[in-house]
Design an enzyme around this catalytic site. Structure first.
Site, PDB file in Angstrom:
ATOM      1  N   TYR A 145     -24.075  54.799  -3.925  1.00 16.00           N
ATOM      2  CA  TYR A 145     -23.645  53.426  -3.700  1.00 16.00           C
ATOM      3  C   TYR A 145     -23.580  52.626  -5.006  1.00 16.00           C
ATOM      4  O   TYR A 145     -23.169  51.472  -4.996  1.00 16.00           O
ATOM      5  CB  TYR A 145     -24.574  52.733  -2.702  1.00 16.00           C
ATOM      6  CG  TYR A 145     -24.316  53.114  -1.272  1.00 16.00           C
ATOM      7  CD1 TYR A 145     -23.800  52.202  -0.365  1.00 16.00           C
ATOM      8  CD2 TYR A 145     -24.589  54.396  -0.819  1.00 16.00           C
ATOM      9  CE1 TYR A 145     -23.570  52.556   0.956  1.00 16.00           C
ATOM     10  CE2 TYR A 145     -24.354  54.765   0.491  1.00 16.00           C
ATOM     11  CZ  TYR A 145     -23.851  53.843   1.377  1.00 16.00           C
ATOM     12  OH  TYR A 145     -23.620  54.193   2.677  1.00 16.00           O
ATOM     13  N   LYS A 189     -32.959  65.177   0.511  1.00 17.14           N
ATOM     14  CA  LYS A 189     -32.205  66.425   0.573  1.00 17.14           C
ATOM     15  C   LYS A 189     -32.466  67.223  -0.707  1.00 17.14           C
ATOM     16  O   LYS A 189     -31.561  67.788  -1.327  1.00 17.14           O
ATOM     17  CB  LYS A 189     -30.708  66.112   0.754  1.00 17.14           C
ATOM     18  CG  LYS A 189     -29.860  67.310   1.169  1.00 17.14           C
ATOM     19  CD  LYS A 189     -30.210  67.867   2.518  1.00 17.14           C
ATOM     20  CE  LYS A 189     -29.286  69.034   2.863  1.00 17.14           C
ATOM     21  NZ  LYS A 189     -29.748  69.760   4.067  1.00 17.14           N
ATOM     22  N   ASP A 232     -31.706  66.370   7.144  1.00 16.09           N
ATOM     23  CA  ASP A 232     -31.096  66.890   8.372  1.00 16.09           C
ATOM     24  C   ASP A 232     -32.159  67.252   9.398  1.00 16.09           C
ATOM     25  O   ASP A 232     -31.970  67.046  10.605  1.00 16.09           O
ATOM     26  CB  ASP A 232     -30.183  68.084   8.071  1.00 16.09           C
ATOM     27  CG  ASP A 232     -30.824  69.116   7.161  1.00 16.09           C
ATOM     28  OD1 ASP A 232     -31.509  68.729   6.216  1.00 16.09           O
ATOM     29  OD2 ASP A 232     -30.613  70.320   7.380  1.00 16.09           O
ATOM     30  N   ASP A 238     -28.630  54.906   5.059  1.00 10.82           N
ATOM     31  CA  ASP A 238     -27.515  54.381   5.841  1.00 10.82           C
ATOM     32  C   ASP A 238     -27.380  55.162   7.145  1.00 10.82           C
ATOM     33  O   ASP A 238     -27.267  54.583   8.236  1.00 10.82           O
ATOM     34  CB  ASP A 238     -26.233  54.482   5.014  1.00 10.82           C
ATOM     35  CG  ASP A 238     -25.185  53.462   5.432  1.00 10.82           C
ATOM     36  OD1 ASP A 238     -25.402  52.753   6.429  1.00 10.82           O
ATOM     37  OD2 ASP A 238     -24.149  53.369   4.757  1.00 10.82           O
TER      38      ASP A 238
END
Length: 380
Positions: free
Chosen positions: A135, A205, A245, A269
């Site tokens: 971002y 991640k 995930d 987000d």
């Protein structure tokens, strides 16, 4: 503190409706709780489409200066400008004012229909890093000289050979810093301890992006141990981590395992909107952008401008209203905040809500925005 000046941005699309509703309910709750000594002086500041038409700027400097001067504010949803310049007014405010935490509490109100069996088990507070990650907006369009130059640097200076189709690739840079990680995780740990929450989970991640997302995990653990080691050793605070995930699955299967979430910008987000869906959707999901060092905080509706229903007296004002409740809690006016929580719980238990929620309730009674606002005020 008897009176407080709060700059506010009305917003675009449905913004004026949800902002008006929020202000009316907040004012009524403050009056009910304190009987006159305390009140909010609302100061409108321009931004968005109406500001561009009047001032030639989507975010005039005077608006940013007002937030700096008063140290807080609230805003309705803002349009995304078309064409060049500011990509996102929300991101612009966060980065310009260094509001490094996007704070998203997620809880269920009894009576609100949910797609999951036990929404009452969802009670989390998301600390989303607000200024770094992809971002940051560092990217180059495919086919441009800048993209070609950037790829040339990767190939020639850095020895990168893994770009599959370089001539048609766009490129982006994902900055993740130790300092940015530490201040986010510090704020999350302090929040957990101050609010008697048992754990902070670092969602990342890092199994794939080992030096950015993996760095976030590593630096987060190190900060927590260094600054909150006593609380961890005593069992008052648990620090753990989860691959993003896997977290998205676990949050559906066993949400009670999670309390405070600390994560990077893009993960946050996804995570915050998924969690909001479990308790009824972003229509009742509040948010805030906060710098815990300076104290500057801007609260916001988390949904978009919804121009297709603007002016039709049907929009759900609860996201902006609950963001206003977060503002009240931020300044310590907890009695007024509590009155609004109670009113919402009673209203939803009765089946009284705007159409988006009421249509899913077994005893639902759909109300227009103004009628629902009046109903809440009557329940204070």
């Amino acid at each position: 503190m008897e009176s407080l000046t709060v700059p506010y941005i009305k917003g675009d699309g449905v913004g004026p409706e949800v902002t008006s509703s929020m202000m009316r309910v907040i004012d009524a709750a403050v009056e009910k709780a304190y009987g006159g000594p305390r009140h909010i002086d609302w100061l409108e500041v321009p931004a968005g489409g109406s500001a561009f038409e009047k001032y030639g700027s989507y975010m005039p400097d005077a608006t940013v200066d007002a937030f700096r001067k008063y140290g807080l504010g609230i805003k309705g949803p803002l349009m995304t400008p078309v064409g060049g310049g500011i990509r996102s007014l929300n991101v612009y405010l966060r980065q310009t004012l260094d509001l490094y935490v996007c704070l998203r509490p997620v809880r269920w109100f009894k009576g609100v229909e949910s797609p999951v069996k036990h929404p009452e088990n969802v009670d989390m507070v998301v600390f989303r890093e607000n200024t770094e990650d992809i971002y940051a907006g560092i990217e180059w369009e495919a086919g441009t000289p800048e993209a070609e130059k950037f790829y040339g640097f990767l190939r020639d200076a850095m020895g990168v050979t893994k770009v599959r189709f370089p001539e048609t690739s766009a490129f982006g840079v994902k900055p993740v810093s130790r300092e940015g990680t530490e201040r986010l995780v510090r704020a999350a740990c302090r929040y957990a301890l101050d609010h008697n929450r048992p754990s902070v989970t670092l969602v990342h991640k890092g199994n794939i992006m080992k030096f950015t997302e993996g760095g976030f995990k590593k630096w987060g653990y190190e900060l927590a141990q260094r600054e909150f080691g006593d609380a961890i050793a005593s069992g008052k605070l648990v620090i753990k981590d989860c691959i993003c995930d896997a977290f998205l699955q676990n949050a559906l299967l066993k949400p009670e395992d999670y309390s405070v979430i600390a994560t990077l910008n893009l993960n946050g987000d996804y995570v915050s909107d998924m969690l909001a869906a479990q308790v009824g959707g972003i229509g009742i999901s509040p948010g805030a952008n906060i710098n815990y060092d300076s104290g500057l905080a801007i609260f916001e509706a988390t949904h978009g401008t919804a121009p297709d229903i603007a002016g039709k007296d049907v929009v759900n004002p609860c996201s902006n209203l609950l963001s206003g409740v977060m503002l009240l809690e931020h300044i310590g006016w907890n009695e007024a905040a509590g009155l609004i929580y109670d009113a919402l719980e009673r209203s939803f238990a009765e089946g009284c809500a705007t159409a988006d929620l009421a249509r899913l309730m077994p005893n639902g009674k759909a109300m227009g925005t103004r009628e629902f606002t009046n109903h809440l005020i009557g329940l204070l």
